[in-house]
Enzyme design. Structure first.
Site, PDB file in Angstrom:
ATOM      1  CG  ASP A 130       2.116  -1.196  -3.587  1.00 23.58           C
ATOM      2  OD1 ASP A 130       2.570  -2.300  -3.918  1.00 23.58           O
ATOM      3  OD2 ASP A 130       2.244  -0.727  -2.439  1.00 23.58           O
ATOM      4  CE1 TYR A 132      -3.296  -3.684   2.738  1.00 26.68           C
ATOM      5  CE2 TYR A 132      -5.658  -3.938   2.324  1.00 26.68           C
ATOM      6  CZ  TYR A 132      -4.613  -3.699   3.200  1.00 26.68           C
ATOM      7  OH  TYR A 132      -4.877  -3.479   4.535  1.00 26.68           O
ATOM      8  CG  HIS A 137      -0.261  -6.158   5.182  1.00 21.45           C
ATOM      9  ND1 HIS A 137       0.399  -5.532   6.206  1.00 21.45           N
ATOM     10  CD2 HIS A 137      -0.679  -5.167   4.331  1.00 21.45           C
ATOM     11  CE1 HIS A 137       0.400  -4.216   5.996  1.00 21.45           C
ATOM     12  NE2 HIS A 137      -0.257  -3.983   4.872  1.00 21.45           N
ATOM     13  NE  ARG A 146     -11.911  -2.487   7.706  1.00 21.94           N
ATOM     14  CZ  ARG A 146     -10.779  -2.382   7.011  1.00 21.94           C
ATOM     15  NH1 ARG A 146     -10.219  -1.194   6.838  1.00 21.94           N
ATOM     16  NH2 ARG A 146     -10.195  -3.451   6.504  1.00 21.94           N
ATOM     17  CD  GLU A 203       3.269  -0.942   3.101  1.00 22.09           C
ATOM     18  OE1 GLU A 203       3.193  -1.255   1.892  1.00 22.09           O
ATOM     19  OE2 GLU A 203       2.312  -0.470   3.736  1.00 22.09           O
ATOM     20  CD  GLU A 205       4.677  -3.353  -1.213  1.00 19.83           C
ATOM     21  OE1 GLU A 205       4.450  -3.530  -2.441  1.00 19.83           O
ATOM     22  OE2 GLU A 205       4.199  -2.400  -0.573  1.00 19.83           O
ATOM     23  CG  ASP A 238       4.705   1.445  -0.961  1.00 23.72           C
ATOM     24  OD1 ASP A 238       5.143   2.493  -1.441  1.00 23.72           O
ATOM     25  OD2 ASP A 238       3.495   1.243  -0.745  1.00 23.72           O
ATOM     26  NE  ARG A 242       2.306   1.546   7.832  1.00 22.88           N
ATOM     27  CZ  ARG A 242       1.970   0.770   6.819  1.00 22.88           C
ATOM     28  NH1 ARG A 242       0.939   1.104   6.053  1.00 22.88           N
ATOM     29  NH2 ARG A 242       2.656  -0.324   6.535  1.00 22.88           N
ATOM     30  CD  GLN A 245      -1.358   4.136   4.679  1.00 24.85           C
ATOM     31  OE1 GLN A 245      -0.303   3.940   5.277  1.00 24.85           O
ATOM     32  NE2 GLN A 245      -1.953   3.188   3.983  1.00 24.85           N
ATOM     33  CE1 TYR A 249      -8.920   3.816   5.191  1.00 25.97           C
ATOM     34  CE2 TYR A 249      -8.089   5.242   6.926  1.00 25.97           C
ATOM     35  CZ  TYR A 249      -8.895   4.196   6.517  1.00 25.97           C
ATOM     36  OH  TYR A 249      -9.665   3.533   7.420  1.00 25.97           O
ATOM     37  CE  LYS A 258       0.983   2.816   1.656  1.00 25.81           C
ATOM     38  NZ  LYS A 258       1.730   1.620   2.097  1.00 25.81           N
ATOM     39  CB  THR A 262       8.500   3.247  -3.909  1.00 23.97           C
ATOM     40  OG1 THR A 262       7.250   3.789  -3.471  1.00 23.97           O
ATOM     41  CG2 THR A 262       8.388   1.736  -4.039  1.00 23.97           C
ATOM     42  CD  GLU A 373       1.336  -6.528   9.050  1.00 20.03           C
ATOM     43  OE1 GLU A 373       0.730  -7.614   8.963  1.00 20.03           O
ATOM     44  OE2 GLU A 373       2.131  -6.109   8.175  1.00 20.03           O
TER      45      GLU A 373
END
Length: 428
Positions: A130, A132, A137, A146, A203, A205, A238, A242, A245, A249, A258, A262, A373
């Site tokens: 997968d 990114y 996103h 961050r 997600e 995708e 996917d 959260r 994760q 991560y 994850k 899927t 989001e």
């Protein structure tokens, strides 16, 4: 035309996507092609000799289309894919087609109503990666965790970032997804606790299946040859935990957040069907390294104009509410660039390997491809209709992904990619 196809059908004569199906009369899994509200039984067409004159394939067509996965056909040369598509198109459109004329019922005996079929996973997936690849996103997630000044890591615009996922938990549309359990942090700075995921997410995708001959270990696939190694595309959800994760991560990235499930759509839309909808990539700055440079569209690189939608429905609702409208064309890194980068170190790919694009978010609030989001990590409510709101998914919520390319009076669509969240089963 053998099948009458409405203009708003995903499965026009311009599409002809491949899948694996069975039905109540014939429970054997086999290869089919969608056209309108019907499925063409490719195994019956092969037995009727439609593909017998295709050089290098005619002798294996009956066995190939009678299999319970598309891997063998995916492993054929692109020349074979083109020839099969040409023969099938002529069969469906031409009353004087030699095989159609020879069949007792004028060809209708090879059709099975989609309402009578069960769809299965289209391929036996050996490996799943997968990416990114959506800048919107990646930026949104970076801002949340961050801050705006450090939203994108320095390497993000230099290469398609990806991780290796879990092939065994890839399932076909309609398969329920159990809410996962794991370690998560309840209060910032506090210790982790074990329990069920409280930030269940989807997600939006797309994904592509690798095709053609396997590249040898130690050999890379070039940009010039990349298209010949992409059999086709599907929609992909996917699913993401959260909170699990977020705790796990660092330092190695996605794992239990994850790999619990899927979902992919059952029909694989070929690149030949998507060809009329090629469009240029967003500007890439800095310019990609030479091995990632795509000369299409004056050096901008190419992607596809595919409209993408997400619908959400609670257990008590009777219909889906659209919560996001996005498009594959927003994606920063193309599927060709993803494949080329995947193999630049000599990683060998095999027919049926699956590569996801990562969440495809657009520039507007209504084009965000995840609940993370849409709710901005749980700080704002998302209207899902029926007088209900969500910040993340609740038990028995259903998510439906859909997508299509719009032509002049026709569509090339993907059908649906649907999954429902069911309650967790804690291990202790």
């Amino acid at each position: 035309m053998l099948v009458n196809v409405p203009q708003d059908s995903d499965f026009s004569i311009h599409n002809l996507p491949y899948g694996i199906f069975s039905d109540s009369v014939n429970t054997s899994k086999r290869v089919g092609v969608a056209i309108g509200d019907q499925v063409v039984d490719m195994s019956l067409l092969a037995k009727s000799g439609l593909f017998s004159e295709i050089q290098g394939f005619g002798g294996q067509a009956v066995e190939c289309f009678g299999k319970d996965c598309l891997n063998e056909f995916m492993g054929c040369d692109r020349r074979v894919w083109v020839a099969v598509r040409k023969e099938l198109t002529d069969f469906l459109q031409n009353e004087n087609n030699r095989v159609r004329k020879a069949l007792k019922n004028g060809g209708s005996e090879v059709l099975v109503p989609q309402s009578n079929v069960t769809m299965h996973l289209p391929a036996k997936i050996g490996d799943y990666t997968d990416f990114y690849a959506s800048k919107e996103h990646a930026t949104n997630v970076g801002v949340m965790f961050r801050g705006k000044e450090n939203a994108l890591n320095p390497n993000w615009t230099m290469l398609p970032v990806g991780y290796h996922g879990r092939a065994s938990s890839v399932v076909v549309s309609g398969t329920p997804i159990k809410r996962p359990c794991g370690q998560r942090v309840v209060s910032k700075g506090g210790p982790p606790v074990y329990g069920q995921c409280m930030k269940q997410d989807f997600e939006l995708e797309a994904a592509f299946f690798y095709g053609g001959k396997e590249n040898k270990l130690g050999e890379a696939i070039s940009m010039e040859n990349a298209r010949d190694h992409i059999f086709g595309m599907v929609l992909m959800n996917d699913w993401s935990a959260r909170d699990i994760q977020a705790y796990e991560y660092v330092p190695l990235g996605p794992f239990l957040g994850k790999n619990f499930g899927t979902t992919v759509s059952p029909w694989v839309v070929t690149l030949d069907a998507l060809e009329p909808f090629l469009t240029q990539l967003p500007e890439q700055d800095p310019k990609p390294m030479q091995y990632l440079a795509d000369g299409a569209f004056g050096g901008r690189g190419e992607t596809y104009d595919i409209n993408l939608m997400v619908g959400l429905k609670s257990k008590s609702a009777s219909s889906y509410t659209t919560v996001s409208r996005s498009n594959l064309k927003y994606m920063y890194w193309s599927i060709k660039q993803q494949l080329v980068h995947h193999t630049i170190n000599g990683c060998n790919m095999r027919p049926g390997d699956l590569c996801g694009t990562g969440t495809i978010s657009g520039p507007n609030d209504n084009s965000l491809g995840s609940m993370l989001e849409l709710s901005w990590n749980g700080t704002r409510n998302v209207d899902i209709g029926n007088g209900e709101t969500r910040i993340f998914l609740e038990d028995y919520d259903s998510v439906r992904l859909s997508g299509y390319c719009q032509g002049d009076g026709y569509r090339v669509g993907f059908g649906e990619c649907v999954g429902q969240i069911i309650p967790a089963t804690p291990m202790f």
